[in-house]
Structures are given as C-alpha cells and as structure tokens.
Design a protein around this motif. Structure first.
Motif, PDB file in Angstrom:
ATOM      1  N   PRO A  13      35.580  49.241  43.145  1.00 12.94           N
ATOM      2  CA  PRO A  13      34.540  48.664  44.008  1.00 12.94           C
ATOM      3  C   PRO A  13      35.136  47.709  45.043  1.00 12.94           C
ATOM      4  CG  PRO A  13      34.622  47.464  41.958  1.00 12.94           C
ATOM      5  CD  PRO A  13      35.603  48.605  41.830  1.00 12.94           C
ATOM      6  N   LEU A  16      36.835  43.319  43.145  1.00  8.90           N
ATOM      7  CA  LEU A  16      37.429  43.383  41.803  1.00  8.90           C
ATOM      8  C   LEU A  16      37.453  41.945  41.286  1.00  8.90           C
ATOM      9  CD1 LEU A  16      40.417  45.853  42.219  1.00  8.90           C
ATOM     10  CD2 LEU A  16      38.426  46.153  40.789  1.00  8.90           C
ATOM     11  N   ASP A  17      36.295  41.456  40.855  1.00  7.78           N
ATOM     12  CA  ASP A  17      36.186  40.064  40.444  1.00  7.78           C
ATOM     13  C   ASP A  17      35.838  39.958  38.966  1.00  7.78           C
ATOM     14  OD1 ASP A  17      33.591  40.940  40.480  1.00  7.78           O
ATOM     15  OD2 ASP A  17      32.886  39.518  41.981  1.00  7.78           O
ATOM     16  N   LYS A  19      33.073  39.508  37.446  1.00  8.75           N
ATOM     17  CA  LYS A  19      31.906  40.290  37.044  1.00  8.75           C
ATOM     18  C   LYS A  19      32.283  41.736  36.725  1.00  8.75           C
ATOM     19  CE  LYS A  19      29.057  39.694  40.341  1.00  8.75           C
ATOM     20  NZ  LYS A  19      28.005  39.590  41.340  1.00  8.75           N
ATOM     21  N   TYR A  20      33.269  42.257  37.426  1.00  9.41           N
ATOM     22  CA  TYR A  20      33.680  43.642  37.241  1.00  9.41           C
ATOM     23  C   TYR A  20      34.687  43.790  36.098  1.00  9.41           C
ATOM     24  CZ  TYR A  20      35.275  48.362  38.394  1.00  9.41           C
ATOM     25  OH  TYR A  20      35.589  49.686  38.342  1.00  9.41           O
ATOM     26  N   PHE A  24      35.400  47.184  33.966  1.00  7.55           N
ATOM     27  CA  PHE A  24      36.708  47.706  34.361  1.00  7.55           C
ATOM     28  C   PHE A  24      37.580  47.926  33.133  1.00  7.55           C
ATOM     29  CE2 PHE A  24      40.852  46.806  36.814  1.00  7.55           C
ATOM     30  CZ  PHE A  24      40.985  48.130  37.191  1.00  7.55           C
ATOM     31  N   CYS A  49      41.120  40.821  37.218  1.00  5.29           N
ATOM     32  CA  CYS A  49      41.282  42.260  37.446  1.00  5.29           C
ATOM     33  C   CYS A  49      42.726  42.588  37.814  1.00  5.29           C
ATOM     34  CB  CYS A  49      40.310  42.749  38.520  1.00  5.29           C
ATOM     35  SG  CYS A  49      38.608  42.877  37.910  1.00  5.29           S
TER      36      CYS A  49
END
Length: 95
Positions: A13, A16-17, A19-20, A24, A49
């Motif tokens: 996405p 890439l923080d 939240k992901y 991930f 990430c």
C-alpha cells in the motif's frame, strides 16, 4: 516445465506504517517460500514495516527462497536507503 515456482505478487500500500504492520506480518507468514512484493504504490515506509521487510529478506535467505521487491517507487527507494536497506533494493529472485 522445469523449476518454475509459482509466486504471488503482493501489492504494497501507499503507507507502510504501524497500522499496516499486523496485516503485513500475516501476509508475510502466508508466503512461506517466495516473496515478491510490488512497491510501485509506496509513498512511505515506517520503521516497523522496514524491520518486517528485513526479517522477510533474511528468512528467505536462510531458507534458500526467493525475495524480490519489484517496481520500487522513488519514495520507497529513498525511505529504504535512509534506513540502511540498500540490500533490499538489490534483492532479486533467489536469495
């Protein structure tokens, strides 16, 4: 057909923080052998990430599996370089 392995390409996405990070990590666990990531949409890579990318790369190396990030956006390239991830930019196919 020889040694052709089926690899799915995971589209990363824009962010890439943190939240992901959890989804991930789940996606990376599912990709047992071959990692092909598409970084064309990435605008920013967060620290967590980044660590996951490094871990996936090292795991692939240890298992003799493939790891590749394709279509790396300029922003992703810059973020990875700033975090010392130049080796991720060079990773192609078989580790």
């Amino acid at each position: 057909m020889g040694g052709v392995s089926l690899m799915s390409v995971l589209m990363l996405p824009e962010l890439l923080d943190t939240k992901y990070a959890l989804p991930f990590s789940e996606l990376l666990k599912k990709e047992e052998r071959e990692f092909v990531l598409d970084g064309s949409q990435v605008g920013r890579v967060g620290g967590l990430c980044f660590q996951m990318l490094v871990s996936a790369y090292r795991t692939a190396q240890m298992q003799g599996a493939g790891f590749e990030i394709r279509n790396i956006s300029d922003a992703m390239r810059e973020n990875l370089q700033l975090m010392g991830g130049d080796f991720l930019l060079e990773a192609k196919g078989d580790a």
